[in-house]
Scaffold this motif. Structure first.
Motif, PDB file in Angstrom:
ATOM      1  N   GLN A 160       0.833  -1.200  -0.176  1.00 36.43           N
ATOM      2  CA  GLN A 160      -0.128   0.159   0.090  1.00 36.43           C
ATOM      3  C   GLN A 160       1.059   1.238  -0.120  1.00 36.43           C
ATOM      4  OE1 GLN A 160      -1.722  -2.143   3.553  1.00 36.43           O
ATOM      5  NE2 GLN A 160      -3.231  -0.444   3.195  1.00 36.43           N
TER       6      GLN A 160
ATOM      7  N   ARG B  46      -5.962  -2.348   1.445  1.00 34.53           N
ATOM      8  CA  ARG B  46      -5.235  -3.548   0.849  1.00 34.53           C
ATOM      9  C   ARG B  46      -5.879  -3.889  -0.281  1.00 34.53           C
ATOM     10  NH1 ARG B  46      -5.889  -3.222   6.334  1.00 34.53           N
ATOM     11  NH2 ARG B  46      -4.108  -3.474   7.796  1.00 34.53           N
TER      12      ARG B  46
ATOM     13  N   ASN C   2      -0.850  -8.786   0.612  1.00 36.00           N
ATOM     14  CA  ASN C   2      -2.210  -8.413   0.726  1.00 36.00           C
ATOM     15  C   ASN C   2      -2.830  -8.212  -0.536  1.00 36.00           C
ATOM     16  OD1 ASN C   2      -3.072  -7.793   3.343  1.00 36.00           O
ATOM     17  ND2 ASN C   2      -1.449  -6.173   3.571  1.00 36.00           N
TER      18      ASN C   2
ATOM     19  N   LEU D  41      -2.071 -10.679  13.161  1.00 36.76           N
ATOM     20  CA  LEU D  41      -1.536  -9.185  13.448  1.00 36.76           C
ATOM     21  C   LEU D  41      -2.529  -8.045  14.162  1.00 36.76           C
ATOM     22  CD1 LEU D  41       0.673  -6.908  13.175  1.00 36.76           C
ATOM     23  CD2 LEU D  41       0.181  -6.840  10.679  1.00 36.76           C
TER      24      LEU D  41
ATOM     25  N   ARG E   2      -2.358  -6.218  17.793  1.00 42.33           N
ATOM     26  CA  ARG E   2      -2.445  -4.933  17.953  1.00 42.33           C
ATOM     27  C   ARG E   2      -3.802  -4.619  18.997  1.00 42.33           C
ATOM     28  NH1 ARG E   2      -2.396  -3.936  11.611  1.00 42.33           N
ATOM     29  NH2 ARG E   2       0.002  -3.270  11.404  1.00 42.33           N
TER      30      ARG E   2
ATOM     31  N   HIS F  66      -8.670  -9.255   7.015  1.00 42.17           N
ATOM     32  CA  HIS F  66      -7.511  -8.457   7.438  1.00 42.17           C
ATOM     33  C   HIS F  66      -7.722  -7.454   6.613  1.00 42.17           C
ATOM     34  CE1 HIS F  66      -3.497  -7.015   8.234  1.00 42.17           C
ATOM     35  NE2 HIS F  66      -3.057  -6.837   7.211  1.00 42.17           N
TER      36      HIS F  66
ATOM     37  N   ALA G 226      -2.392   0.063  10.359  1.00 47.60           N
ATOM     38  CA  ALA G 226      -1.511  -0.088   9.229  1.00 47.60           C
ATOM     39  C   ALA G 226      -1.535   1.283   8.607  1.00 47.60           C
ATOM     40  CB  ALA G 226      -2.320  -1.298   8.351  1.00 47.60           C
TER      41      ALA G 226
ATOM     42  N   ILE H 177       1.898   3.007   7.913  1.00 44.73           N
ATOM     43  CA  ILE H 177       2.552   3.483   6.593  1.00 44.73           C
ATOM     44  C   ILE H 177       2.698   4.745   6.307  1.00 44.73           C
ATOM     45  CG2 ILE H 177       1.821   3.127   4.093  1.00 44.73           C
ATOM     46  CD1 ILE H 177       0.606   0.276   5.225  1.00 44.73           C
TER      47      ILE H 177
ATOM     48  N   THR I 203       4.789  -1.533   7.093  1.00 42.27           N
ATOM     49  CA  THR I 203       4.787  -2.153   8.430  1.00 42.27           C
ATOM     50  C   THR I 203       5.655  -3.506   8.139  1.00 42.27           C
ATOM     51  OG1 THR I 203       2.833  -3.732   8.046  1.00 42.27           O
ATOM     52  CG2 THR I 203       2.361  -1.351   8.827  1.00 42.27           C
TER      53      THR I 203
HETATM   54  C1  PYR Z   1      -0.054  -3.651   6.127  1.00 45.55           C
HETATM   55  C2  PYR Z   1      -0.666  -4.464   6.668  1.00 45.55           C
HETATM   56  O1  PYR Z   1      -1.691  -5.386   5.940  1.00 45.55           O
HETATM   57  C3  PYR Z   1      -0.927  -4.299   8.007  1.00 45.55           C
HETATM   58  O2  PYR Z   1       0.271  -3.783   8.587  1.00 45.55           O
HETATM   59  O3  PYR Z   1      -1.734  -4.580   8.872  1.00 45.55           O
END
Ligand code: PYR
Ligand code: NAI
Length: 316
Positions: A85, A91, A123, A150, A154, A178, A223, A227, A233
């Motif tokens: 991205q 994504r 992605n 992921l 978070r 995601h 994200a 970014i 990331t």
């Molecule tokens: C880039 C990505 O998909 C993330 O960090 O969640």
């Protein structure tokens, strides 16, 4: 019989691929690592740098190449190659380019590593997990995506910080895509066995509805935030992927919200997305049907529709 030695191959030596290798090597997940990238100078430089650190990690070998044969004999292949991205881009906007990459890559990869489990990170990861399963013809359990492992980490970080408890004691999942349609599973979240929806601890901040909205907004936009600041990331996804690799190669039976093909979960079919799943040496062994609220169930169905629509638009 030769001693069994595990090998992980990583496709893509970019920010994510190199960091997956770094995290997995530090954790001693496998004995052999290979990285493949079409950019020879990049893969050579990343592998040289990682090799310079071999003294400090559990015994391992690492090679890199722009020849896919470097992946031969891998037990797991992690796919991190492809477009990423730009600031503000979603994504899903990467789908066209990264599906084309998979159309070329997957048939070649199956020739050199026919027995491997395939772990997608590129992605949009749910769309690509579905597409790669279709292109490869492999059993669904052998093709999985890093999914919301992921996002869930978070989520746990933000909850732990708000409640002032150790992140290891927070059990909470983000499920679904995601991406922008993902869903927080509040009804099953807990801290040390206490359901999060009953959180009330003297001396600790309460968790109001406004707090929950604020925390989930931060998860969903994390994200974009990272970014915007540094262009990619990589650290958290590197660690998350290393944990999935450990669950696979070490047959851990670990419950992780990986992306896999659903065929009947809450009536959801013919799509890949994340729900808490048991992960072992065979891949995704089972998905857990959690006692979700009506809002969560409806949210997951909507998320599945979003992913399925993207898959159909791509002609799959
Ligand atoms: C880039 C990505 O998909 C993330 O960090 O969640
Ligand atoms: N699922 C997740 O949670 C996350 C997914 N990502 C995704 O991972 C992907 C990679 O991100 P970065 O590493 O930051 O990108 P990057 O641009 O740093 O690296 C991509 C690498 O892929 C290589 N590449 C391109 N086409 C290739 C091919 N056909 N074969 C082999 N290598 C090829 C490039 O040479 C480059 O080195 C992106 O799609 C990104 O959105 C990133 C972070 C988290």
């Amino acid at each position: 019989m030769p001693e069994h030695v595990s090998k992980i191959a990583i496709i893509g030596a970019g920010a994510v691929g190199a960091t997956v290798a770094y995290a997995a090597m530090i954790r001693g997940v496998a004995k052999h690592f290979a990285i493949y990238d079409i950019n020879r100078a990049k893969v050579d430089a990343e592998v040289l740098d990682l090799n310079h650190g071999l003294q400090f990690v559990p015994m391992a070998t690492l090679e890199g190449s722009d020849d896919l044969n470097v992946c031969a004999g891998a037990e797991v292949v992690v796919i991190t190659a492809g477009a990423k991205q730009k600031p503000g881009q979603t994504r899903m906007e990467l789908a066209g380019a990264n599906v084309e990459l998979c159309r070329t890559l997957i048939p070649q990869l199956l020739k050199v590593a026919p027995d491997a489990l395939l772990l997608l990170v590129t992605n949009p990861v749910d769309v690509l997990t579905y597409v790669v399963q279709q292109l490869s013809g492999l059993p669904a359990r052998r093709v999985l995506g890093s999914g919301t492992v992921l996002d869930s980490s978070r989520f746990r970080f933000l909850l732990a910080r708000h409640l002032n408890v150790a992140v290891q004691n927070v059990h909470a999942f983000i499920a679904g895509e995601h991406g922008d349609s993902e869903i927080p599973l509040w009804s099953t979240a807990s801290v040390g066995g206490l359901p999060l929806m009953q959180w009330s601890v003297p001396g600790r901040a309460p968790l109001s509805e406004a707090d929950r909205t604020h925390i989930f907004d931060h998860v969903r936009n994390a994200a974009y935030q990272v970014i915007r600041g540094k262009g990619a990331t990589n650290y958290a996804i590197g660690l998350a992927t290393a944990q999935i690799l450990e669950a696979l190669l070490h047959n851990e039976q670990r419950v992780l919200p990986v992306s896999s093909r659903l065929d009947g979960y809450l009536g959801i079919r013919d799509v890949c997305m994340s729900v808490p799943s048991i992960v072992n040496r065979g891949g995704v062994e089972a998905v857990l049907e959690l006692p979700l609220s009506e809002t969560e169930r409806e949210g997951l169905k909507r998320s599945a529709d979003t992913i399925r629509q993207a898959i159909r638009t791509l002609g799959f």
